[in-house]
Design a protein around this motif. Structure first.
Motif, PDB file in Angstrom:
ATOM      1  N   ASN A 110       0.839  -1.196   0.000  1.00  0.00           N
ATOM      2  CA  ASN A 110       0.000   0.000   0.000  1.00  0.00           C
ATOM      3  C   ASN A 110       0.871   1.242   0.000  1.00  0.00           C
ATOM      4  O   ASN A 110       2.066   1.175   0.317  1.00  0.00           O
ATOM      5  N   VAL A 111       0.271   2.371  -0.338  1.00  0.00           N
ATOM      6  CA  VAL A 111       0.987   3.640  -0.413  1.00  0.00           C
ATOM      7  C   VAL A 111       0.134   4.754   0.182  1.00  0.00           C
ATOM      8  O   VAL A 111      -1.071   4.588   0.389  1.00  0.00           O
ATOM      9  N   GLU A 112       0.780   5.898   0.415  1.00  0.00           N
ATOM     10  CA  GLU A 112       0.088   7.066   0.970  1.00  0.00           C
ATOM     11  C   GLU A 112       0.878   8.324   0.630  1.00  0.00           C
ATOM     12  O   GLU A 112       2.112   8.359   0.786  1.00  0.00           O
ATOM     13  N   PHE A 113       0.194   9.355   0.157  1.00  0.00           N
ATOM     14  CA  PHE A 113       0.830  10.656  -0.030  1.00  0.00           C
ATOM     15  C   PHE A 113       0.810  11.422   1.289  1.00  0.00           C
ATOM     16  O   PHE A 113      -0.200  11.454   1.986  1.00  0.00           O
ATOM     17  N   GLY A 114       1.947  12.049   1.626  1.00  0.00           N
ATOM     18  CA  GLY A 114       2.008  12.820   2.857  1.00  0.00           C
ATOM     19  C   GLY A 114       3.051  13.905   2.761  1.00  0.00           C
ATOM     20  O   GLY A 114       3.522  14.249   1.674  1.00  0.00           O
ATOM     21  N   GLY A 115       3.438  14.426   3.921  1.00  0.00           N
ATOM     22  CA  GLY A 115       4.359  15.546   3.952  1.00  0.00           C
ATOM     23  C   GLY A 115       3.603  16.858   3.848  1.00  0.00           C
ATOM     24  O   GLY A 115       2.426  16.887   3.504  1.00  0.00           O
ATOM     25  N   PRO A 116       4.263  17.991   4.131  1.00  0.00           N
ATOM     26  CA  PRO A 116       3.597  19.299   4.126  1.00  0.00           C
ATOM     27  C   PRO A 116       2.922  19.641   2.797  1.00  0.00           C
ATOM     28  O   PRO A 116       1.917  20.352   2.775  1.00  0.00           O
ATOM     29  N   ARG A 117       3.466  19.134   1.685  1.00  0.00           N
ATOM     30  CA  ARG A 117       2.894  19.455   0.374  1.00  0.00           C
ATOM     31  C   ARG A 117       2.278  18.235  -0.305  1.00  0.00           C
ATOM     32  O   ARG A 117       1.978  18.284  -1.492  1.00  0.00           O
ATOM     33  N   ARG A 118       2.116  17.154   0.446  1.00  0.00           N
ATOM     34  CA  ARG A 118       1.506  15.928  -0.073  1.00  0.00           C
ATOM     35  C   ARG A 118       2.278  15.372  -1.270  1.00  0.00           C
ATOM     36  O   ARG A 118       1.699  14.715  -2.133  1.00  0.00           O
ATOM     37  N   ASN A 119       3.578  15.632  -1.322  1.00  0.00           N
ATOM     38  CA  ASN A 119       4.370  15.129  -2.450  1.00  0.00           C
ATOM     39  C   ASN A 119       5.429  14.119  -2.011  1.00  0.00           C
ATOM     40  O   ASN A 119       6.376  13.860  -2.747  1.00  0.00           O
ATOM     41  N   ARG A 120       5.257  13.558  -0.846  1.00  0.00           N
ATOM     42  CA  ARG A 120       6.111  12.466  -0.399  1.00  0.00           C
ATOM     43  C   ARG A 120       5.280  11.202  -0.413  1.00  0.00           C
ATOM     44  O   ARG A 120       4.236  11.121   0.243  1.00  0.00           O
ATOM     45  N   LEU A 121       5.711  10.223  -1.197  1.00  0.00           N
ATOM     46  CA  LEU A 121       4.972   8.979  -1.310  1.00  0.00           C
ATOM     47  C   LEU A 121       5.525   7.974  -0.306  1.00  0.00           C
ATOM     48  O   LEU A 121       6.680   7.542  -0.408  1.00  0.00           O
ATOM     49  N   PHE A 122       4.714   7.612   0.679  1.00  0.00           N
ATOM     50  CA  PHE A 122       5.082   6.603   1.665  1.00  0.00           C
ATOM     51  C   PHE A 122       4.647   5.235   1.143  1.00  0.00           C
ATOM     52  O   PHE A 122       3.555   5.087   0.582  1.00  0.00           O
ATOM     53  N   ILE A 123       5.501   4.248   1.332  1.00  0.00           N
ATOM     54  CA  ILE A 123       5.305   2.932   0.727  1.00  0.00           C
ATOM     55  C   ILE A 123       5.449   1.854   1.798  1.00  0.00           C
ATOM     56  O   ILE A 123       6.526   1.690   2.392  1.00  0.00           O
ATOM     57  N   ALA A 124       4.363   1.115   2.049  1.00  0.00           N
ATOM     58  CA  ALA A 124       4.400  -0.024   2.966  1.00  0.00           C
ATOM     59  C   ALA A 124       4.698  -1.267   2.144  1.00  0.00           C
ATOM     60  O   ALA A 124       3.901  -1.652   1.267  1.00  0.00           O
ATOM     61  N   ALA A 125       5.860  -1.893   2.381  1.00  0.00           N
ATOM     62  CA  ALA A 125       6.314  -2.992   1.535  1.00  0.00           C
ATOM     63  C   ALA A 125       6.862  -4.135   2.377  1.00  0.00           C
ATOM     64  O   ALA A 125       7.990  -4.062   2.880  1.00  0.00           O
ATOM     65  N   THR A 126       6.079  -5.160   2.549  1.00  0.00           N
ATOM     66  CA  THR A 126       6.449  -6.390   3.248  1.00  0.00           C
ATOM     67  C   THR A 126       7.030  -6.113   4.638  1.00  0.00           C
ATOM     68  O   THR A 126       6.284  -5.963   5.593  1.00  0.00           O
ATOM     69  N   THR A 127       8.352  -6.012   4.771  1.00  0.00           N
ATOM     70  CA  THR A 127       8.948  -5.849   6.101  1.00  0.00           C
ATOM     71  C   THR A 127       9.266  -4.400   6.441  1.00  0.00           C
ATOM     72  O   THR A 127       9.693  -4.119   7.560  1.00  0.00           O
ATOM     73  N   SER A 128       9.060  -3.479   5.504  1.00  0.00           N
ATOM     74  CA  SER A 128       9.619  -2.126   5.668  1.00  0.00           C
ATOM     75  C   SER A 128       8.651  -1.017   5.287  1.00  0.00           C
ATOM     76  O   SER A 128       7.669  -1.223   4.564  1.00  0.00           O
ATOM     77  N   LEU A 129       8.990   0.182   5.764  1.00  0.00           N
ATOM     78  CA  LEU A 129       8.332   1.421   5.354  1.00  0.00           C
ATOM     79  C   LEU A 129       9.348   2.250   4.584  1.00  0.00           C
ATOM     80  O   LEU A 129      10.456   2.492   5.066  1.00  0.00           O
ATOM     81  N   TYR A 130       8.985   2.658   3.367  1.00  0.00           N
ATOM     82  CA  TYR A 130       9.843   3.466   2.504  1.00  0.00           C
ATOM     83  C   TYR A 130       9.156   4.794   2.204  1.00  0.00           C
ATOM     84  O   TYR A 130       7.955   4.971   2.451  1.00  0.00           O
ATOM     85  N   ALA A 131       9.929   5.722   1.606  1.00  0.00           N
ATOM     86  CA  ALA A 131       9.364   6.974   1.116  1.00  0.00           C
ATOM     87  C   ALA A 131      10.217   7.496  -0.024  1.00  0.00           C
ATOM     88  O   ALA A 131      11.422   7.229  -0.095  1.00  0.00           O
ATOM     89  N   VAL A 132       9.573   8.235  -0.926  1.00  0.00           N
ATOM     90  CA  VAL A 132      10.282   8.887  -2.024  1.00  0.00           C
ATOM     91  C   VAL A 132       9.600  10.226  -2.289  1.00  0.00           C
ATOM     92  O   VAL A 132       8.376  10.337  -2.211  1.00  0.00           O
ATOM     93  N   LEU A 133      10.390  11.241  -2.566  1.00  0.00           N
ATOM     94  CA  LEU A 133       9.863  12.572  -2.838  1.00  0.00           C
ATOM     95  C   LEU A 133       9.568  12.703  -4.332  1.00  0.00           C
ATOM     96  O   LEU A 133      10.393  12.329  -5.174  1.00  0.00           O
TER      97      LEU A 133
END
Length: 311
Positions: free
Chosen positions: A274-297
């Motif tokens: 699953n994924v979620e947009f967040g951050g002050p400008r909603r331009n950071r994509l948070f990524i829930a992936a198996t064992t980890s939480l990732y993010a990319v701007l």
């Protein structure tokens, strides 16, 4: 057309404006068994997500980078979202219900049955601007004790439901899915996207996403296949302000144009749930992936939920 960077795979030139090839995927946390359901709270600058088999919800603090338990035990929670009042809405496999966490921390049950029969195991939820809560109800949480409690289905099917904001009653809005999973509205709420992960239990079963037209009374029509996953299955997903779909897959996050074209991928070394947009400008994509939480701007912004709450 086409290209690959360390983080992104560009399959269509239109994806070029959606990413910065110099950006890198960041690992924010590891140690989950199956990470799912990220939900970002702008007011507190934190993200909550589920670790289903470990029966806990975790909280990542954007200001410090620290991670701690948000709720444990958590009822084998799966999908989470934030409603227009900034409250947490959660799908609980273990308790077979959809709940809302109030601002004072108390929990309100939004749905736990249909016509007196217990739900299977609510999986993902989204809240519309009229206050209605829409959720999928496959049987993953009752298939075994791994993500919930093994049990027989009382309803005998896996459906998509809408909880009326006035009466609080749940009704089936789509009953022709094998395993309905992630769901999200288009930015103008005229369309509802729903993934079907029926291939997990049915040989040759669906591994696609469908799209419906949404009527003013909450009825759905259409339901044609929007896209079929090219790597694994579509699970959870979110849309950006331009109506592009950013969805989970086995090899990362796939980005689809509203016309159904696969534009490109965010490459992730684990299967994404699953994924979620967040951050002050909603331009950071948070990524829930198996064992980890990732993010990319990214240079795109997540669509707003009604009431100004970021998706």
């Amino acid at each position: 057309m086409g290209g690959v960077s360390e983080t992104f795979e560009i399959l269509d030139d239109r994806f070029g404006s959606c990413v910065k090839t110099s950006a890198r995927l960041e690992k924010l946390y590891e140690g989950c068994r199956w990470a799912e359901g990220p939900a970002y709270f702008a007011a507190g600058r934190y993200l909550v997500w589920s670790d289903i088999p470990n029966d806990r919800m975790l909280r990542w603090d954007e200001t410090t980078g620290s991670v701690g338990d948000f709720r444990a035990p958590a009822g084998f929670t799966n999908g989470n979202t934030v409603d227009r009042q900034g409250r947490l809405v959660t799908c609980e496999h273990g308790n077979r219900r959809v709940t809302r966490t109030e601002h004072d921390g108390s929990i309100t049950v939004l749905a736990d049955n249909f016509d007196g029969k217990r739900l299977n195991s609510p999986n993902d939820a989204v809240v519309k601007s009229d206050g209605s809560v829409w959720f999928s109800d496959p049987a993953y949480g009752i298939d075994s004790d791994y993500e919930g409690h093994q049990s027989e289905s009382e309803i005998g099917g896996c459906h998509v439901y809408r909880v009326d904001p006035s009466s609080g009653r749940a009704r089936i809005v789509a009953d022709d899915f094998v395993r309905p999973n992630g769901l999200a509205f288009s930015p103008d709420e005229s369309r509802l996207y729903v993934s079907d992960t029926g291939a997990t239990h049915t040989p040759g079963g669906p591994a696609h996403m469908r799209v419906f037209d949404v009527a003013a009374d909450g009825g759905l029509s259409g339901g044609e296949v929007f896209a079929t996953c090219t790597s694994g299955l579509f699970d959870g997903f979110r849309l950006d302000t331009e109506g592009r779909v950013w969805t989970s897959a086995a090899d990362g996050v796939h980005c689809y144009h509203p016309d159904g074209t696969l534009l490109g991928k965010v490459r992730v070394p684990e299967t994404v749930a699953n994924v979620e947009f967040g951050g002050p400008r909603r331009n950071r994509l948070f990524i829930a992936a198996t064992t980890s939480l990732y993010a990319v701007l990214l240079p795109v912004n997540g669509a707003l939920r009604s009431g100004g709450v970021a998706v």
